[in-house]
Scaffold this active site. Structure first.
Site, PDB file in Angstrom:
ATOM      1  NE  ARG A 305      -4.690  10.960  -4.331  1.00  0.00           N
ATOM      2  CZ  ARG A 305      -4.215  10.219  -5.331  1.00  0.00           C
ATOM      3  NH1 ARG A 305      -4.338   8.899  -5.293  1.00  0.00           N
ATOM      4  NH2 ARG A 305      -3.619  10.797  -6.354  1.00  0.00           N
ATOM      5  CD  GLU A 334      -0.523   5.799   1.778  1.00  0.00           C
ATOM      6  OE1 GLU A 334       0.331   5.676   0.892  1.00  0.00           O
ATOM      7  OE2 GLU A 334      -1.746   5.778   1.569  1.00  0.00           O
ATOM      8  CG  HIS A 352      -0.089   4.223  -2.023  1.00  0.00           C
ATOM      9  ND1 HIS A 352      -0.302   5.455  -1.465  1.00  0.00           N
ATOM     10  CD2 HIS A 352      -0.440   4.357  -3.335  1.00  0.00           C
ATOM     11  CE1 HIS A 352      -0.755   6.298  -2.389  1.00  0.00           C
ATOM     12  NE2 HIS A 352      -0.846   5.651  -3.535  1.00  0.00           N
TER      13      HIS A 352
END
Length: 418
Positions: A305, A334, A352
């Site tokens: 994360r 993000e 990602h």
């Protein structure tokens, strides 16, 4: 006709374009608008309306919903990340279930809208659900699904790829080559770090962390040091047995050690990979003080994360320590990156994609759909680690259950084992 009138009250459904063949020739998809939002409709006559906020890979997921008698509407909105307003437009006044994305803000606003529309199920298309306020769903009696069990090796492989790419300076060399700067071999050209027989550290020794550790230990004969509040005895035993195998073959054995603090991992390891959950204790787990503890030639990897790293502190550390490297799949804000990160040649950055293998992304879609289909069909909750029956077995042999409902206990839902 009654069903058609019900959907007309949800939104102004306007036919746009021609029908096209859908799942394996068994269902037809057509394009429509719902309150001005373009959607692709599957199984138009289904009695339960399920909204999917993004196109999902594969086809098996759709059949789970069709078999459950669902009309499936997949958003074709051009925005990469849908606003709450757009999602509420899609749900309208009649919506039985939703499959949403980790980029969406599923809190009181959206769960209240789903409840008011008669919603009975939501599933996140992700194993993590930091974007979901589960308690808000629970208050409204809405089960929340996620998609565990199919991301382990895929995510671990991406973390390993980032490790190797950063250690051996692969992206820098690629840019150099593509720009026409290569004029011939040089002894000092893009010299990186050898990983063989070094030490890999992991923070978080769950399924993904353990899979990554095994890849690095088996592939590169690395010793392992790890931090986790709970010992992973299975991982420790495996590495000790592997060390014995190496010793019997006349090679130096590998070692494994669990330590009591994150700081011990950072000081000792040549590579540190994060595999922890995001909560109050892990937000900015890696900060300027802890970065300063790492070796000047270390590699830091994050496929967990983004907010686990203080990204501004990392940028400053990368600039001040050109031999230090990192590999990042996730980012604190993000999809944005902190200023300066993109300019650091010693950072490997990817968008990602840790779960981006076809098998995994399709499996995630299947699990998310099976969660919604299972709840809408009145099935019990599976909530077991082995979910491959939903993903790999013939559809007719798949368990009659919702694979993974994170608030099943709070909602007192029936479990398969009961």
């Amino acid at each position: 006709m009654a069903l058609a009138r019900a959907f007309a009250s949800v939104a102004s459904l306007t036919r746009q374009g021609e029908s096209k063949l859908g799942f394996a020739g068994k269902a037809f998809a057509s394009t429509t608008t719902v309150n001005g939002v373009p959607v692709e409709v599957h199984n138009e006559g289904g009695s339960k309306r399920v909204v999917v906020t993004k196109t999902l890979p594969g086809e098996r997921w759709l059949q789970f919903l069709i078999n459950a008698g669902c009309r499936v509407e997949v958003s074709k909105h051009p925005d990469v990340i849908l606003s709450n307003a757009t999602i509420k437009q899609l749900m309208g006044t009649k919506c039985d279930g939703v499959i949403g994305q980790l980029t969406e803000d599923w809190g009181s606003e959206l769960f209240e809208a789903l409840k008011q529309a008669g919603g009975k199920a939501y599933s996140n298309y992700a194993v993590g659900y930091n974007n979901v306020k589960v308690d808000e769903a629970t208050k409204r009696g809405i089960p929340v699904g996620n998609t565990p069990g199919v991301l382990t090796e895929t995510t671990a492989e991406l973390a390993a790829a980032l490790t190797l790419a950063a250690a051996r300076r692969v992206p820098e060399a690629d840019v150099f080559m593509r720009s026409g700067k290569y004029k011939g071999w040089l002894p000092s050209l893009f010299v990186g770090q050898l990983l063989q027989n070094k030490t890999v550290g992991i923070i978080g020794a769950g399924r993904i962390g353990a899979a990554y550790a095994r890849m690095m230990v088996e592939g590169h004969k690395m010793n392992l040091v790890y931090f986790d509040p709970y010992p992973n005895k299975q991982l420790e035993d495996y590495i000790r047995l592997y060390g014995e195998l190496l010793r019997h073959r006349g090679e130096p054995p590998v070692a494994v050690k669990r330590v009591e603090t994150v700081e011990e991992v950072l000081k000792e390891a040549d590579v540190v990979s994060l595999h922890c959950n995001l909560d109050a204790s892990t937000r900015h787990l890696i900060n300027s003080q802890r970065l300063a503890l790492m070796k000047p030639t270390a590699v830091l990897v994050n496929a967990a994360r983004g907010p686990c790293i203080d990204e501004a502190a990392l940028v400053a550390h990368l600039k001040a320590n050109p031999e230090f490297r990192c590999g990042l799949d996730v980012f604190e804000d993000e999809p944005a990156m902190k200023p300066g990160l993109a300019d650091c040649p010693n950072a490997v950055i990817v968008p990602h994609i840790a779960s981006a293998s076809l098998w995994t992304r399709s499996g995630m879609a299947t699990l998310a759909a099976a969660n919604v289909a299972g709840i809408l069909s009145g099935y019990p909750v599976w909530n077991k680690q082995d979910i491959l029956g939903f993903v790999d077995k013939p559809l007719a042999a798949a368990p009659h259950a919702a694979p993974s409902i994170v608030n099943a206990k709070e909602l007192k839902l029936k479990m398969v084992a009961e």
